[in-house]
Design an enzyme around this catalytic site. Structure first.
Site, short mmCIF file in Angstrom:
data_model
loop_
_atom_site.label_atom_id
_atom_site.label_comp_id
_atom_site.label_asym_id
_atom_site.label_seq_id
_atom_site.Cartn_x
_atom_site.Cartn_y
_atom_site.Cartn_z
N ARG A 1 13.60 28.01 -111.81
CA ARG A 1 12.85 26.75 -111.80
C ARG A 1 11.77 26.77 -110.72
NH1 ARG A 1 16.83 24.13 -109.75
NH2 ARG A 1 18.31 25.84 -110.01
N ASN B 1 17.59 26.76 -105.67
CA ASN B 1 18.96 27.09 -105.21
C ASN B 1 19.10 28.58 -104.91
OD1 ASN B 1 19.37 24.68 -107.45
ND2 ASN B 1 20.62 24.41 -105.62
N CYS C 1 19.02 21.92 -108.31
CA CYS C 1 18.18 20.96 -107.58
C CYS C 1 16.83 21.60 -107.25
CB CYS C 1 18.81 20.55 -106.27
SG CYS C 1 20.36 19.71 -106.40
N THR C 2 15.83 20.74 -107.12
CA THR C 2 14.52 21.18 -106.63
C THR C 2 14.09 20.19 -105.55
OG1 THR C 2 13.92 22.07 -108.80
CG2 THR C 2 12.12 21.64 -107.24
#
Lengths: 121, 253
Positions: free
Chosen positions: B191, B178, B1-2
């Site tokens: 990311r 994360n 997730c971002t």
């Protein structure tokens, strides 16, 4: 971190969403918190029942690939319903309502709802 | 997730997130996609939670899941959560729960309870930082006034860190994937760097719902695990979500 074509230069002009990275809009529903908890999700689940069943089936297939005997699913269906009454109100009642509305086994709906904690395993 | 919270030059706060889920849970080699991720996409719904016919909060949910991962209390605060990995993980919390030690909260029930009952950014921040959990997590919280944005890094018992917007340090956004923000991310799953590069390239003068969507559409921030993107603007009480795809070639995570 720079491994094209798996990474790319910063995108621009992507909004409004369209093209190959946009798979679809998201439907709006209303959940009335004045309703009894077990009735709140009925409209959502009525629309999404088939998708919920196939997602649960995908998780069951995954579990059976780890434990082909099916014992893991048996454990979920037999034991997780015992947890639901220890979950805080109103979430326990909402989960029971979802199982009722969807026809999915209560233990499997519980597993879906505590998946975050389980997944850390 | 971002997840990210950003403040524009006029003090408006924006909150965006990609919900990535389904890692290592079955790979469909024919379609080059994750099985669980693809079965979750049709379950994505936006929900308007009302009381006395008035909106209390709005969320993006997976149908059948009563907890909250993404939500807005219009004109008050916005909240998303990202998964945090730790050896002191959720399985310990579940074991304690089964053995009758039930003083912790299930993560998604806490976020649901905060969205339903907290009436300010500060109250939400305190509850997210201080409530004992069954599993570690990152809570990304945006408020409705300048400087109100933070990433709360949680272990099961403690609040390890609260990383806030800080105009003096020119920190006009906070961004969480994360990994603990004070450590480098796992090198095979970075990311954060590309997302921050794109935020910095956008610059504060140009930040908006549109440019945040651009950042969240850039590979590998967009990847094969991304189910949906949600964009929120607290001052307008606005939440919008889009189901995503990542055309090949695309990072599996």
């Amino acid at each position: 971190q720079y491994v094209p074509p798996y990474t790319e230069e910063c995108r621009s002009g992507m909004y409004p969403p369209r093209g190959p990275t946009f798979k679809g809009a998201v439907t709006w529903y209303t959940v009335d918190l004045d309703l009894p908890p077990s009735k709140r999700w009925t409209e959502v689940i009525t629309d999404k029942k088939a998708n919920l069943v196939s997602m649960i089936q995908a998780i069951k297939d995954l579990a059976n690939s780890f434990v082909p005997s099916g014992k893991l699913i048996e454990l979920v269906d037999r034991d997780l319903p015992l947890i639901v009454n220890t979950l805080p109100y109103p979430f326990n009642e909402e989960i029971k309502g979802i199982a009722q509305d969807s026809g999915v086994a209560l233990g499997e709906v519980v597993l879906f709802n505590i998946f975050y904690e389980v997944f850390t395993v | 997730c971002t997840s990210l919270v950003a403040e524009d030059a006029n003090g408006n706060l924006f909150h965006g997130r990609n919900l990535d889920f389904g890692l290592f849970m079955g790979w469909d080699s024919k379609n080059r996609s994750w099985i669980i991720t693809e079965t979750l996409k049709p379950l994505v719904v936006n929900v308007d939670f009302t009381r006395n016919n008035r909106t209390v909060f709005k969320s993006t949910n997976f149908a059948g899941y009563v907890g909250m991962l993404t939500g807005i209390r219009p004109h008050t605060f916005t909240l998303t959560m990202n998964e945090r990995f730790s050896l002191d993980g959720g399985y310990i919390g579940i074991l304690e729960w089964i053995l009758g030690k039930r003083d912790g909260m299930w993560m998604s029930f806490l976020t649901r309870s905060v969205l339903e009952n907290a009436t300010s950014y500060e109250e939400a921040k305190n509850r997210l930082a201080q409530t004992k959990l069954l599993a570690p997590a990152y809570f990304i919280l945006g408020g409705n006034q300048t400087g109100q944005g933070c990433v709360i890094t949680r272990s099961r018992v403690l609040s390890l860190d609260i990383w806030e917007l800080d105009r003096k340090q020119n920190r006009w956004y906070v961004l969480e994937t994360n990994y603990d923000h004070w450590k480098d991310p796992f090198f095979l799953d970075d990311r954060r760097t590309p997302a921050m590069k794109c935020m910095n390239q956008t610059m504060q003068a140009n930040i908006s719902i549109k440019t945040i969507y651009d950042v969240l559409s850039t590979k590998p921030v967009l990847n094969k695990l991304t189910t949906y993107t949600t964009l929120m603007e607290v001052s307008k009480g606005r939440l919008e979500s889009y189901i995503r795809d990542c055309p090949n070639p695309c990072m599996p995570w």
